[in-house]
Design an enzyme around this catalytic site. Structure first.
Site, PDB file in Angstrom:
ATOM      1  CE  LYS A 158      -3.211  -0.243   2.818  1.00 26.22           C
ATOM      2  NZ  LYS A 158      -4.089  -0.239   4.029  1.00 26.22           N
ATOM      3  CB  CYS A 217       0.394  13.811  -7.848  1.00 27.66           C
ATOM      4  SG  CYS A 217      -0.037  12.816  -8.539  1.00 27.66           S
ATOM      5  CB  CYS A 228      -3.832  11.650 -12.391  1.00 22.08           C
ATOM      6  SG  CYS A 228      -1.332  12.495 -12.491  1.00 22.08           S
ATOM      7  CB  CYS A 238       0.958  17.507  -8.469  1.00 22.06           C
ATOM      8  SG  CYS A 238      -0.046  18.515 -10.542  1.00 22.06           S
ATOM      9  CG  HIS A 251      -2.410  17.106 -13.552  1.00 20.99           C
ATOM     10  ND1 HIS A 251      -1.585  17.694 -12.446  1.00 20.99           N
ATOM     11  CD2 HIS A 251      -3.281  17.834 -14.033  1.00 20.99           C
ATOM     12  CE1 HIS A 251      -1.675  18.825 -12.717  1.00 20.99           C
ATOM     13  NE2 HIS A 251      -2.924  19.097 -13.523  1.00 20.99           N
TER      14      HIS A 251
END
Ligand code: FES
Length: 77
Positions: A23, A41, A43, A52, A56
């Site tokens: 995980k 982020c 995405c 990020c 994306h």
């Protein structure tokens, strides 16, 4: 038919980040936020994950998706 992930449970959202981990969890201490604004982020395409890097945008253009980061802001008085 549905594209199956490595465990055969369906299509994975995460294509490549820390696949060796069961995980992927990132814990952030708010006290360590030393900039006015940080983007994380959502995405799973960022080369700087969990931050990020703008990946994306290409993902959204390619797929018609509409994903973007979560932005954490700090009020600087
Ligand atoms: Fe993933 Fe921006 S790169 S949300």
């Amino acid at each position: 038919s549905v594209d199956k992930g490595p465990k055969g449970k369906g299509h994975p959202i995460n294509p490549s980040i820390r696949k060796e981990c069961p995980k992927v969890v990132d814990v952030l201490d708010v006290e360590d936020l030393n900039k006015e604004k940080v983007s994380y982020c959502r995405c799973w395409k960022s080369k700087k994950f969990p931050l990020c890097d703008g990946s994306h945008n290409a993902h959204n253009e390619e797929t018609g998706d509409n994903v973007g980061p979560v932005v954490i802001r700090k009020k600087i008085n």
